[in-house]
Design a protein around this motif. Sequence first.
Motif, PDB file in Angstrom:
ATOM      1  N   TYR A  27      -2.386  11.019  21.204  1.00 44.76           N
ATOM      2  CA  TYR A  27      -2.485  11.482  19.813  1.00 44.76           C
ATOM      3  C   TYR A  27      -3.256  10.465  18.998  1.00 44.76           C
ATOM      4  CZ  TYR A  27       0.874  14.924  21.277  1.00 44.76           C
ATOM      5  OH  TYR A  27       1.477  15.950  21.951  1.00 44.76           O
ATOM      6  N   SER A  28      -4.039  10.976  18.055  1.00 41.59           N
ATOM      7  CA  SER A  28      -4.949  10.131  17.316  1.00 41.59           C
ATOM      8  C   SER A  28      -4.495   9.944  15.885  1.00 41.59           C
ATOM      9  CB  SER A  28      -6.267  10.822  17.304  1.00 41.59           C
ATOM     10  OG  SER A  28      -7.205  10.523  17.360  1.00 41.59           O
ATOM     11  N   LYS A  29      -4.464   8.685  15.467  1.00 33.76           N
ATOM     12  CA  LYS A  29      -4.131   8.379  14.075  1.00 33.76           C
ATOM     13  C   LYS A  29      -5.248   8.927  13.187  1.00 33.76           C
ATOM     14  CE  LYS A  29      -4.142   4.066  12.560  1.00 33.76           C
ATOM     15  NZ  LYS A  29      -3.681   2.679  12.306  1.00 33.76           N
ATOM     16  N   GLY A  30      -4.875   9.680  12.191  1.00 32.62           N
ATOM     17  CA  GLY A  30      -5.862  10.269  11.293  1.00 32.62           C
ATOM     18  C   GLY A  30      -5.995  11.761  11.487  1.00 32.62           C
ATOM     19  N   SER A  31      -5.960  12.206  12.743  1.00 31.43           N
ATOM     20  CA  SER A  31      -6.080  13.646  12.996  1.00 31.43           C
ATOM     21  C   SER A  31      -4.740  14.277  13.375  1.00 31.43           C
ATOM     22  CB  SER A  31      -7.112  13.916  14.092  1.00 31.43           C
ATOM     23  OG  SER A  31      -6.761  13.241  15.278  1.00 31.43           O
ATOM     24  N   ASP A  32      -3.913  13.556  14.156  1.00 32.00           N
ATOM     25  CA  ASP A  32      -2.612  14.090  14.565  1.00 32.00           C
ATOM     26  C   ASP A  32      -1.451  13.521  13.748  1.00 32.00           C
ATOM     27  OD1 ASP A  32      -3.590  15.685  16.769  1.00 32.00           O
ATOM     28  OD2 ASP A  32      -3.987  13.790  17.779  1.00 32.00           O
ATOM     29  N   TYR A  33      -1.617  12.311  13.279  1.00 34.30           N
ATOM     30  CA  TYR A  33      -0.595  11.672  12.452  1.00 34.30           C
ATOM     31  C   TYR A  33      -1.255  10.611  11.599  1.00 34.30           C
ATOM     32  CZ  TYR A  33      -0.745   7.482  15.417  1.00 34.30           C
ATOM     33  OH  TYR A  33      -1.152   6.349  16.081  1.00 34.30           O
ATOM     34  N   ARG A  34      -0.535  10.162  10.600  1.00 33.65           N
ATOM     35  CA  ARG A  34      -1.033   9.027   9.819  1.00 33.65           C
ATOM     36  C   ARG A  34       0.066   8.006   9.640  1.00 33.65           C
ATOM     37  NH1 ARG A  34      -0.864   8.707   3.942  1.00 33.65           N
ATOM     38  NH2 ARG A  34       0.664  10.149   3.061  1.00 33.65           N
ATOM     39  N   GLU A  35      -0.343   6.766   9.552  1.00 34.72           N
ATOM     40  CA  GLU A  35       0.600   5.675   9.353  1.00 34.72           C
ATOM     41  C   GLU A  35       0.717   5.411   7.857  1.00 34.72           C
ATOM     42  OE1 GLU A  35       0.996   1.040  10.785  1.00 34.72           O
ATOM     43  OE2 GLU A  35      -0.025   2.490  12.074  1.00 34.72           O
ATOM     44  N   LEU A  36       1.924   5.496   7.343  1.00 42.97           N
ATOM     45  CA  LEU A  36       2.126   5.352   5.906  1.00 42.97           C
ATOM     46  C   LEU A  36       2.010   3.890   5.496  1.00 42.97           C
ATOM     47  CD1 LEU A  36       5.187   7.754   5.456  1.00 42.97           C
ATOM     48  CD2 LEU A  36       2.767   8.267   5.123  1.00 42.97           C
ATOM     49  N   PRO A  37       1.148   3.590   4.535  1.00 40.08           N
ATOM     50  CA  PRO A  37       1.008   2.203   4.089  1.00 40.08           C
ATOM     51  C   PRO A  37       2.228   1.744   3.299  1.00 40.08           C
ATOM     52  CG  PRO A  37      -0.285   3.661   2.692  1.00 40.08           C
ATOM     53  CD  PRO A  37       0.267   4.509   3.802  1.00 40.08           C
ATOM     54  N   ASN A  38       2.531   0.480   3.413  1.00 40.58           N
ATOM     55  CA  ASN A  38       3.617  -0.148   2.646  1.00 40.58           C
ATOM     56  C   ASN A  38       5.013   0.350   3.024  1.00 40.58           C
ATOM     57  OD1 ASN A  38       1.591  -1.505   1.094  1.00 40.58           O
ATOM     58  ND2 ASN A  38       1.382   0.336  -0.168  1.00 40.58           N
ATOM     59  N   PHE A  39       5.150   0.923   4.222  1.00 37.04           N
ATOM     60  CA  PHE A  39       6.461   1.342   4.703  1.00 37.04           C
ATOM     61  C   PHE A  39       6.759   0.638   6.019  1.00 37.04           C
ATOM     62  CE2 PHE A  39       5.728   4.755   1.738  1.00 37.04           C
ATOM     63  CZ  PHE A  39       6.992   5.084   1.290  1.00 37.04           C
ATOM     64  N   GLU A  40       7.994   0.157   6.140  1.00 33.22           N
ATOM     65  CA  GLU A  40       8.416  -0.499   7.368  1.00 33.22           C
ATOM     66  C   GLU A  40       8.986   0.523   8.337  1.00 33.22           C
ATOM     67  OE1 GLU A  40       8.047  -3.714   8.051  1.00 33.22           O
ATOM     68  OE2 GLU A  40       7.097  -4.095   6.113  1.00 33.22           O
ATOM     69  N   LYS A  41       8.808   0.265   9.611  1.00 33.61           N
ATOM     70  CA  LYS A  41       9.383   1.134  10.626  1.00 33.61           C
ATOM     71  C   LYS A  41      10.903   1.026  10.587  1.00 33.61           C
ATOM     72  CE  LYS A  41       9.195   2.015  15.602  1.00 33.61           C
ATOM     73  NZ  LYS A  41       8.620   1.572  16.895  1.00 33.61           N
ATOM     74  N   ILE A 172       4.612  20.337   1.292  1.00 34.13           N
ATOM     75  CA  ILE A 172       5.646  20.564   2.298  1.00 34.13           C
ATOM     76  C   ILE A 172       5.228  21.731   3.199  1.00 34.13           C
ATOM     77  CG2 ILE A 172       7.642  19.595   1.107  1.00 34.13           C
ATOM     78  CD1 ILE A 172       8.186  22.367  -0.072  1.00 34.13           C
ATOM     79  N   PRO A 173       5.744  21.763   4.434  1.00 35.39           N
ATOM     80  CA  PRO A 173       6.675  20.821   5.040  1.00 35.39           C
ATOM     81  C   PRO A 173       5.990  19.490   5.341  1.00 35.39           C
ATOM     82  CG  PRO A 173       5.934  22.388   6.676  1.00 35.39           C
ATOM     83  CD  PRO A 173       5.372  22.851   5.366  1.00 35.39           C
ATOM     84  N   ARG A 174       6.774  18.423   5.307  1.00 33.63           N
ATOM     85  CA  ARG A 174       6.254  17.089   5.595  1.00 33.63           C
ATOM     86  C   ARG A 174       7.248  16.388   6.510  1.00 33.63           C
ATOM     87  NH1 ARG A 174       5.032  12.136   1.340  1.00 33.63           N
ATOM     88  NH2 ARG A 174       3.734  10.903   2.754  1.00 33.63           N
ATOM     89  N   ALA A 175       6.815  16.002   7.690  1.00 30.95           N
ATOM     90  CA  ALA A 175       7.700  15.398   8.689  1.00 30.95           C
ATOM     91  C   ALA A 175       7.296  13.950   8.922  1.00 30.95           C
ATOM     92  CB  ALA A 175       7.642  16.177   9.997  1.00 30.95           C
ATOM     93  N   ILE A 176       8.262  13.042   8.803  1.00 29.02           N
ATOM     94  CA  ILE A 176       8.014  11.613   8.950  1.00 29.02           C
ATOM     95  C   ILE A 176       8.924  11.051  10.037  1.00 29.02           C
ATOM     96  CG2 ILE A 176       8.091   9.362   7.796  1.00 29.02           C
ATOM     97  CD1 ILE A 176       7.503  10.855   5.181  1.00 29.02           C
ATOM     98  N   VAL A 177       8.323  10.353  10.982  1.00 27.38           N
ATOM     99  CA  VAL A 177       9.050   9.788  12.117  1.00 27.38           C
ATOM    100  C   VAL A 177       9.208   8.279  11.925  1.00 27.38           C
ATOM    101  CG1 VAL A 177       9.054   9.458  14.628  1.00 27.38           C
ATOM    102  CG2 VAL A 177       8.151  11.577  13.642  1.00 27.38           C
ATOM    103  N   ASN A 178      10.442   7.818  12.109  1.00 31.32           N
ATOM    104  CA  ASN A 178      10.777   6.393  12.006  1.00 31.32           C
ATOM    105  C   ASN A 178      10.341   5.769  10.681  1.00 31.32           C
ATOM    106  OD1 ASN A 178      12.011   6.426  14.457  1.00 31.32           O
ATOM    107  ND2 ASN A 178      10.390   5.363  15.569  1.00 31.32           N
ATOM    108  N   GLY A 179      10.345   6.585   9.623  1.00 27.70           N
ATOM    109  CA  GLY A 179      10.075   6.082   8.285  1.00 27.70           C
ATOM    110  C   GLY A 179       8.657   5.659   8.022  1.00 27.70           C
ATOM    111  N   LYS A 180       7.762   5.813   9.019  1.00 32.04           N
ATOM    112  CA  LYS A 180       6.427   5.228   8.890  1.00 32.04           C
ATOM    113  C   LYS A 180       5.298   6.133   9.338  1.00 32.04           C
ATOM    114  CE  LYS A 180       4.004   0.906   9.999  1.00 32.04           C
ATOM    115  NZ  LYS A 180       3.840   0.508   8.590  1.00 32.04           N
ATOM    116  N   TYR A 181       5.576   7.071  10.240  1.00 38.68           N
ATOM    117  CA  TYR A 181       4.520   7.890  10.818  1.00 38.68           C
ATOM    118  C   TYR A 181       4.674   9.345  10.383  1.00 38.68           C
ATOM    119  CZ  TYR A 181       4.437   3.739  13.748  1.00 38.68           C
ATOM    120  OH  TYR A 181       4.410   2.441  14.189  1.00 38.68           O
TER     121      TYR A 181
END
Length: 212
Positions: A27-41, A172-181
């Motif tokens: 899976y590719s960051k940017g197209s399949d998921y994004r990493e949220l800035p300023n959030f800790e895992k 929405i819907p918005r799904a976030i995994v481990n508080g960061k992805y």
Amino acid sequence: MIKLKLHTGILLFLLTLLTACGSDEPYSKGSDYRELPNFEKSNTPQVVLFFSASCPHCYKFDSVFEKWVEKKPEGVVVERIPVNFGHDSWTLLQKAYATLRTLNIQDEMSLKMFEAVQDKNYWLGDAKAVASWLAIHGYDVSTTEKAYSSEQAKELLKAYYAAEMRYNVRGIPRAIVNGKYEIKIKSLEGEDDTKRLQNLENIIDYLLAKDE
């Protein structure tokens, strides 16, 4: 010396190729998921879903997501967070969902809540209405009414609002995994629910196991 340089160059080139192959992720960051800035895992594996029972796209997604919830890996926390976006009617649905959460029946009743609101046009705007609806599914009216007005339900509403603001939820819907992805839900395409479910399972498993 010239041969040594040539061999070294070839070796470096091959190592570059190997590194590129080794970093090829499913899976590719940017197209399949994004990493949220300023959030800790998060320390605990978790999946958080922002939604509203009035949202047709959320209903469609939840019909797939619920199947994953039923067989999710042990130890993974799932939390659905209803949002209101300033709509009074959605705020009432937040209270209805907080009641389900207080009664600890949110997983088994989440999809049924979508059905009630969008398919059957049930109004779930006060304690009596929510209690009457849950009574159809075998839940005690008095217990539901107490849960609707409980301090726990009120605290959940505050927490929902705080989470909506913290994550700056605008769609929405918005799904976030481990508080960061954040999963790019539009990327979860498939010709049927079975394929979409498989895609969802795969990307959640991937993000749950992902190191920073």
